[in-house]
Each structure stands twice: as C-alpha cells, then as structure tokens.
Motif scaffolding. Structure first.
Motif, PDB file in Angstrom:
ATOM      1  N   VAL A 234      18.179  -9.523 -35.456  1.00 28.35           N
ATOM      2  CA  VAL A 234      17.425  -9.244 -36.854  1.00 28.35           C
ATOM      3  C   VAL A 234      17.609  -8.034 -37.509  1.00 28.35           C
ATOM      4  N   LYS A 235      18.337  -7.051 -37.033  1.00 31.87           N
ATOM      5  CA  LYS A 235      18.560  -5.907 -37.654  1.00 31.87           C
ATOM      6  C   LYS A 235      19.197  -6.224 -39.002  1.00 31.87           C
ATOM      7  N   GLY A 236      18.737  -5.509 -40.056  1.00 27.75           N
ATOM      8  CA  GLY A 236      19.236  -5.376 -41.158  1.00 27.75           C
ATOM      9  C   GLY A 236      18.303  -6.547 -41.956  1.00 27.75           C
ATOM     10  N   ARG A 237      17.715  -7.400 -41.362  1.00 27.26           N
ATOM     11  CA  ARG A 237      16.867  -8.662 -42.063  1.00 27.26           C
ATOM     12  C   ARG A 237      15.596  -8.513 -41.800  1.00 27.26           C
ATOM     13  N   PHE A 238      15.103  -7.944 -40.697  1.00 26.46           N
ATOM     14  CA  PHE A 238      13.507  -7.805 -40.683  1.00 26.46           C
ATOM     15  C   PHE A 238      13.186  -6.046 -40.519  1.00 26.46           C
ATOM     16  N   THR A 239      11.791  -6.350 -40.835  1.00 26.54           N
ATOM     17  CA  THR A 239      11.323  -4.632 -40.958  1.00 26.54           C
ATOM     18  C   THR A 239       9.908  -4.673 -40.657  1.00 26.54           C
ATOM     19  N   PHE A 240       9.811  -3.941 -39.711  1.00 28.68           N
ATOM     20  CA  PHE A 240       8.246  -3.660 -39.161  1.00 28.68           C
ATOM     21  C   PHE A 240       7.523  -2.442 -40.183  1.00 28.68           C
ATOM     22  N   SER A 241       6.246  -2.702 -40.169  1.00 28.45           N
ATOM     23  CA  SER A 241       5.533  -1.855 -40.939  1.00 28.45           C
ATOM     24  C   SER A 241       3.979  -1.867 -40.342  1.00 28.45           C
TER      25      SER A 241
ATOM     26  N   VAL B  35      11.502  -9.639 -30.617  1.00 33.83           N
ATOM     27  CA  VAL B  35      12.248  -9.374 -31.825  1.00 33.83           C
ATOM     28  C   VAL B  35      12.254  -7.985 -32.049  1.00 33.83           C
ATOM     29  N   GLY B  36      11.192  -7.222 -31.630  1.00 33.43           N
ATOM     30  CA  GLY B  36      11.246  -5.683 -32.119  1.00 33.43           C
ATOM     31  C   GLY B  36       9.903  -5.192 -31.946  1.00 33.43           C
ATOM     32  N   CYS B  37       9.678  -3.954 -32.186  1.00 29.37           N
ATOM     33  CA  CYS B  37       8.455  -3.324 -32.230  1.00 29.37           C
ATOM     34  C   CYS B  37       8.227  -2.003 -32.831  1.00 29.37           C
ATOM     35  N   ILE B  38       7.015  -1.541 -33.243  1.00 30.22           N
ATOM     36  CA  ILE B  38       6.756  -0.572 -34.038  1.00 30.22           C
ATOM     37  C   ILE B  38       5.749   0.398 -33.004  1.00 30.22           C
ATOM     38  N   SER B  39       6.170   1.604 -32.944  1.00 26.62           N
ATOM     39  CA  SER B  39       5.137   2.588 -32.422  1.00 26.62           C
ATOM     40  C   SER B  39       3.680   2.593 -33.108  1.00 26.62           C
ATOM     41  N   LYS B  40       2.971   3.201 -32.344  1.00 26.56           N
ATOM     42  CA  LYS B  40       1.541   3.133 -32.860  1.00 26.56           C
ATOM     43  C   LYS B  40       1.327   4.129 -34.080  1.00 26.56           C
ATOM     44  N   ASP B  41       2.252   5.074 -34.299  1.00 24.90           N
ATOM     45  CA  ASP B  41       2.045   5.993 -35.708  1.00 24.90           C
ATOM     46  C   ASP B  41       3.481   5.654 -36.500  1.00 24.90           C
ATOM     47  N   ALA B  42       4.127   4.496 -36.270  1.00 22.76           N
ATOM     48  CA  ALA B  42       5.020   4.280 -37.109  1.00 22.76           C
ATOM     49  C   ALA B  42       6.509   5.097 -37.124  1.00 22.76           C
ATOM     50  N   LEU B  43       6.253   6.113 -36.061  1.00 25.43           N
ATOM     51  CA  LEU B  43       7.749   6.980 -36.022  1.00 25.43           C
ATOM     52  C   LEU B  43       8.588   6.311 -35.330  1.00 25.43           C
ATOM     53  N   THR B  44       8.674   5.351 -34.617  1.00 24.07           N
ATOM     54  CA  THR B  44       9.705   4.620 -33.903  1.00 24.07           C
ATOM     55  C   THR B  44       9.749   3.304 -34.162  1.00 24.07           C
ATOM     56  N   THR B  45      10.843   2.709 -34.255  1.00 23.12           N
ATOM     57  CA  THR B  45      10.895   1.231 -34.398  1.00 23.12           C
ATOM     58  C   THR B  45      12.211   0.720 -33.509  1.00 23.12           C
ATOM     59  N   ASP B  46      11.945  -0.560 -33.022  1.00 22.93           N
ATOM     60  CA  ASP B  46      13.077  -1.200 -32.026  1.00 22.93           C
ATOM     61  C   ASP B  46      13.429  -2.595 -32.304  1.00 22.93           C
ATOM     62  N   TYR B  47      14.575  -2.770 -32.974  1.00 26.21           N
ATOM     63  CA  TYR B  47      14.855  -4.023 -33.318  1.00 26.21           C
ATOM     64  C   TYR B  47      15.965  -4.958 -32.692  1.00 26.21           C
TER      65      TYR B  47
END
Length: 126
Positions: free
Chosen positions: A64-71, A48-60
């Motif tokens: 799911v782009k535009g519908r899902f959000t990582f935090s 589905v995607g990922c979020i980096s350890k410091d939240a500086l990078t996400t990969d979707y």
C-alpha cells in the motif's frame, strides 16, 4: 478499556478513493498507536500499517505504500486511513486496532494491538 469503531467503507471503481475513520471511546486517542488491518475472503488478516500516538512515526505495508496514508486528530479521538488508487485486490474488511503506547514509534507487526473495532467493508470492482 477503549472501544473502537470504523466507518467510511463502501464500493468504488478501480482508481477510486475512500477515507476510513477510526473513532475511539472510553479512553483518549493520544495514548494509543493505531494499526490498520484488512482481511479478504479466504485469506489471513494482513497488516496495512500503523501510526504512532503522536503521528511522528508511520509504518506501511509494501502493498500500500504510495497509495495509502495514515493521519490522526487526537482532539477528535479519530484516526484516518486515506486510500487512493484503489484496486480490486484491495477488497477486504478493514479494521483498526489500538495499542497503548509510551513511545513515539509503531510497527504493524507488533503483537500488542489488543483493542479492535468490528471492521468496515471496502469493495473495489469495475
């Protein structure tokens, strides 16, 4: 090694929303990238995607782009997946996975997501 646990799954109608949580114990979340994956019956596991350890990078994933959000909230050792405008094709077991990271980026296709939760069921139906 860390242990991960997902929560927040359930049943919703098309167009609805859910917020999944992924809590880590046994280690501190700030050291890990967090990936999200899903697997529907009869299908292979999908990133589905990922979020980096410091939240500086996400990969979707494109699906799911535009519908899902990582935090994430490293102080609470919890990562989140906000899912909006859910559709029946989103029905799956959703799992989170941790990758020990020393960089400020992540890629969902990274083969080094080694620590997995048990998953939580998301069902979207009318």
């Amino acid at each position: 090694q860390p242990q991960l646990m997902e929560s927040g799954g359930g049943s919703v109608q098309p167009g609805g929303s859910l917020r999944l949580s992924c809590t880590i114990t046994g280690d501190t979340l700030r050291h890990y990238s967090i990936g999200w994956f899903r697997q529907a019956p009869g299908k292979e596991r999908e990133g589905v995607g990922c979020i980096s350890k410091d939240a500086l990078t996400t990969d979707y994933a494109d699906s799911v782009k535009g519908r899902f959000t990582f935090s994430r909230d490293n102080g609470k050792n919890t990562a989140f997946l906000e899912m909006n405008n859910l559709q029946p094709e989103d029905t799956a077991i959703y799992s989170c996975a941790a990758l020990l990271s020393f960089v400020s980026f992540c890629f969902i296709r990274d083969p080094n997501f080694r620590h997995w939760g048990q998953g939580t069921q998301v069902t979207v139906s009318s």
